[in-house]
Write a protein that holds these residues in place. Structure first.
Motif, PDB file in Angstrom:
ATOM      1  N   GLY A   1       0.807  -1.217   0.000  1.00 33.08           N
ATOM      2  CA  GLY A   1       0.000   0.000   0.000  1.00 33.08           C
ATOM      3  C   GLY A   1       0.832   1.256   0.000  1.00 33.08           C
ATOM      4  O   GLY A   1       1.830   1.351   0.719  1.00 33.08           O
ATOM      5  N   ASN A   2       0.406   2.226  -0.837  1.00 32.87           N
ATOM      6  CA  ASN A   2       1.120   3.491  -0.964  1.00 32.87           C
ATOM      7  C   ASN A   2       0.145   4.646  -0.883  1.00 32.87           C
ATOM      8  O   ASN A   2      -0.928   4.604  -1.500  1.00 32.87           O
ATOM      9  N   SER A   3       0.525   5.676  -0.135  1.00 30.33           N
ATOM     10  CA  SER A   3      -0.307   6.868  -0.057  1.00 30.33           C
ATOM     11  C   SER A   3       0.494   7.988   0.610  1.00 30.33           C
ATOM     12  O   SER A   3       1.189   7.746   1.591  1.00 30.33           O
TER      13      SER A   3
ATOM     14  N   THR B   1      -1.209   7.554  -9.428  1.00 36.83           N
ATOM     15  CA  THR B   1      -0.041   7.310 -10.280  1.00 36.83           C
ATOM     16  C   THR B   1      -0.301   6.201 -11.298  1.00 36.83           C
ATOM     17  O   THR B   1       0.050   6.320 -12.456  1.00 36.83           O
ATOM     18  N   HIS B   2      -0.919   5.102 -10.833  1.00 34.75           N
ATOM     19  CA  HIS B   2      -1.238   3.981 -11.722  1.00 34.75           C
ATOM     20  C   HIS B   2      -2.203   3.039 -11.008  1.00 34.75           C
ATOM     21  O   HIS B   2      -2.435   3.182  -9.803  1.00 34.75           O
ATOM     22  N   GLU B   3      -2.755   2.085 -11.776  1.00 35.57           N
ATOM     23  CA  GLU B   3      -3.900   1.321 -11.270  1.00 35.57           C
ATOM     24  C   GLU B   3      -3.534   0.072 -10.471  1.00 35.57           C
ATOM     25  O   GLU B   3      -4.425  -0.714 -10.149  1.00 35.57           O
TER      26      GLU B   3
ATOM     27  N   GLN C   1      -2.982  -2.428  -7.465  1.00 36.04           N
ATOM     28  CA  GLN C   1      -3.778  -2.508  -6.243  1.00 36.04           C
ATOM     29  C   GLN C   1      -3.127  -1.769  -5.069  1.00 36.04           C
ATOM     30  O   GLN C   1      -3.816  -1.145  -4.258  1.00 36.04           O
ATOM     31  N   ASP C   2      -1.797  -1.813  -4.972  1.00 35.12           N
ATOM     32  CA  ASP C   2      -1.123  -1.163  -3.843  1.00 35.12           C
ATOM     33  C   ASP C   2      -1.169   0.368  -3.946  1.00 35.12           C
ATOM     34  O   ASP C   2      -0.637   1.059  -3.075  1.00 35.12           O
ATOM     35  N   HIS C   3      -1.829   0.887  -4.987  1.00 36.17           N
ATOM     36  CA  HIS C   3      -1.980   2.342  -5.135  1.00 36.17           C
ATOM     37  C   HIS C   3      -3.446   2.782  -5.169  1.00 36.17           C
ATOM     38  O   HIS C   3      -3.731   3.978  -5.098  1.00 36.17           O
ATOM     39  N   VAL C   4      -4.368   1.816  -5.315  1.00 38.26           N
ATOM     40  CA  VAL C   4      -5.789   2.197  -5.458  1.00 38.26           C
ATOM     41  C   VAL C   4      -6.732   1.425  -4.538  1.00 38.26           C
ATOM     42  O   VAL C   4      -7.953   1.615  -4.635  1.00 38.26           O
TER      43      VAL C   4
ATOM     44  N   THR D   1       8.134   6.497  -7.720  1.00 37.45           N
ATOM     45  CA  THR D   1       8.276   5.099  -7.300  1.00 37.45           C
ATOM     46  C   THR D   1       7.649   4.234  -8.390  1.00 37.45           C
ATOM     47  O   THR D   1       6.957   4.746  -9.261  1.00 37.45           O
ATOM     48  N   ASP D   2       7.888   2.931  -8.328  1.00 38.63           N
ATOM     49  CA  ASP D   2       7.353   2.005  -9.325  1.00 38.63           C
ATOM     50  C   ASP D   2       7.915   2.309 -10.712  1.00 38.63           C
ATOM     51  O   ASP D   2       7.185   2.633 -11.637  1.00 38.63           O
ATOM     52  N   LEU D   3       9.225   2.213 -10.839  1.00 38.61           N
ATOM     53  CA  LEU D   3       9.824   2.389 -12.165  1.00 38.61           C
ATOM     54  C   LEU D   3      10.972   1.393 -12.335  1.00 38.61           C
ATOM     55  O   LEU D   3      11.724   1.145 -11.401  1.00 38.61           O
TER      56      LEU D   3
ATOM     57  N   GLY E   1       9.821  -2.873 -14.064  1.00 32.94           N
ATOM     58  CA  GLY E   1       9.598  -3.365 -12.706  1.00 32.94           C
ATOM     59  C   GLY E   1       9.851  -2.281 -11.675  1.00 32.94           C
ATOM     60  O   GLY E   1       9.162  -1.256 -11.673  1.00 32.94           O
ATOM     61  N   HIS E   2      10.846  -2.508 -10.810  1.00 30.12           N
ATOM     62  CA  HIS E   2      11.112  -1.586  -9.698  1.00 30.12           C
ATOM     63  C   HIS E   2      12.604  -1.250  -9.609  1.00 30.12           C
ATOM     64  O   HIS E   2      13.450  -2.053  -9.987  1.00 30.12           O
ATOM     65  N   LEU E   3      12.913  -0.095  -9.047  1.00 31.41           N
ATOM     66  CA  LEU E   3      14.302   0.365  -8.917  1.00 31.41           C
ATOM     67  C   LEU E   3      14.999  -0.333  -7.758  1.00 31.41           C
ATOM     68  O   LEU E   3      14.487  -0.344  -6.638  1.00 31.41           O
TER      69      LEU E   3
ATOM     70  N   GLY F   1      11.550   5.069  -0.729  1.00 28.76           N
ATOM     71  CA  GLY F   1      10.240   4.449  -0.576  1.00 28.76           C
ATOM     72  C   GLY F   1      10.065   3.170  -1.376  1.00 28.76           C
ATOM     73  O   GLY F   1      10.971   2.754  -2.105  1.00 28.76           O
ATOM     74  N   HIS F   2       8.873   2.578  -1.226  1.00 30.44           N
ATOM     75  CA  HIS F   2       8.499   1.322  -1.896  1.00 30.44           C
ATOM     76  C   HIS F   2       9.548   0.236  -1.639  1.00 30.44           C
ATOM     77  O   HIS F   2       9.863  -0.562  -2.515  1.00 30.44           O
ATOM     78  N   LEU F   3      10.096   0.217  -0.407  1.00 26.00           N
ATOM     79  CA  LEU F   3      11.059  -0.822  -0.037  1.00 26.00           C
ATOM     80  C   LEU F   3      10.352  -2.178   0.040  1.00 26.00           C
ATOM     81  O   LEU F   3       9.289  -2.282   0.650  1.00 26.00           O
TER      82      LEU F   3
HETATM   83 ZN    ZN Z   1       3.554  -0.044  -6.198  1.00 27.25          ZN
END
Ligand code: ZN
Ligand code: ZN
Length: 327
Positions: A10-12, A53-55, A57-60, A209-211, A257-259, A282-284
């Motif tokens: 989850g991100n917010s 940012t994008h759809e 689940q951990d963002h919406v 995040t998420d790149l 994917g992720h950095l 973030g997004h660890l």
């Molecule tokens: Zn994410």
């Protein structure tokens, strides 16, 4: 900037100027988002908008319920909004006979509704929050009688209903209140993912995040930033030796994917202009990273630039909000 949650569960984040408050992503339940805002001293009822940012689940996860409860607009790109609606619209298959029956019932329900003088209530009512999902579940029951079907039509709550939707496009600046927003495209396996630069009262804050990697457009967007929330998702060795199935490891490591800690450190060492007072990692990943490893990689990268030693590094948490960062 107040990071309420960051990570794959989850991100917010709240971004505020003196006059405007925007929630970036709503990746926890409505109840948990409100609990964390209260914990961090952010008034949920003072939010002006939610921006996505994008759809994933951990963002919406809590988006629809929270937007309806607070009765505030949601900003998406159009493809992301469509993807979110598709995600929430269950795909049903039915036989031809069942479909004919369904059409007949719909027709009867419409006829009944037209005959009734008080048939105006077919839009969901904002503000139902947690009773919403119960209503949706209740409305899933098969109903035998057209009268009951009509009642179901009236009370059925559409989980994709939002009080208002505003579209933006990556690369095109727009405003929410007195906050200027510049969305930029990020490489990630979602429909139309983006990061943001927020600018108000001479302060610039950015979220990326998420790149999967750092393309030139993201590096360019992250210049002259005062508070930077930047992904530092995984340690490469921990990911390779970790519990994820091979296909998921490949996804995380891919260009969408992720950095990794290393990729983030490389950006900080080679491309970062050193302007931020605070860098929030973030997004660890909880399975494939350790906060000390992420911090160490970033600190080592900054150490090579003596002028950057004033940059403070913070670690965003999955389980609890960070103290607000105020400039
Ligand atoms: Zn994410
Ligand atoms: Zn994602």
């Amino acid at each position: 900037m107040t990071v309420l949650a960051s990570g794959s569960k989850g991100n917010s984040t709240v971004i505020s100027s003196s006059n405007t408050r925007v929630l970036v992503d709503a990746g926890l339940s409505c109840r948990e988002l409100i609990r964390r805002m209260n914990l961090a001293g952010e008034d949920p009822s003072a939010l002006d908008a939610i921006i996505i940012t994008h759809e994933h689940q951990d963002h919406v996860a809590g988006l629809g319920v929270l937007a309806r409860k607070l009765d505030i607009p949601v900003y998406f790109t159009e493809p992301t909004h469509r993807a979110w609606v598709r995600m929430l619209t269950p795909r049903t298959t039915m036989s031809y006979a069942a479909w004919l029956d369904h059409v007949r019932r719909e027709k009867e329900a419409r006829a009944n509704a037209a005959a009734s003088s008080e048939s105006t209530m077919n839009q969901p009512v904002p503000g139902l929050c947690d009773s919403m999902s119960a209503a949706v579940e209740a409305s899933d029951n098969t109903l035998e009688d057209p009268d009951e079907s009509e009642i179901a039509t009236r009370t059925k709550v559409d989980p994709t209903f939002l009080p208002a939707v505003e579209y933006f496009r990556s690369g095109r600046q727009f405003s929410i209140g007195d906050i200027e927003v510049t969305p930029f495209t990020i490489p990630h396996d979602a429909t139309d993912p983006c990061g943001f630069v927020f600018s108000a009262e001479g302060v610039r804050m950015a979220l990326a995040t998420d790149l999967g990697y750092m393309p030139p457009n993201v590096k360019a967007a992250l210049r002259r930033i005062d508070v930077l929330l930047l992904e530092s998702n995984h340690d490469l060795e921990m990911l390779k030796d970790g519990p994820y199935p091979w296909s998921v490891k490949q996804r995380v490591l891919s260009r969408v994917g992720h950095l990794s800690n290393l990729a983030t450190a490389e950006f900080l060492q080679n491309d970062y202009d050193g302007s931020a007072s605070f860098i929030v990692l973030g997004h660890l990943s909880e399975s494939n990273n350790a906060p000390e490893l992420a911090r160490l990689a970033a600190e080592q990268a900054l150490m090579n630039h003596p002028s950057l030693l004033g940059n403070r590094i913070l670690l965003a948490d999955q389980a609890a909000p960070l103290d607000p960062i105020c400039l």
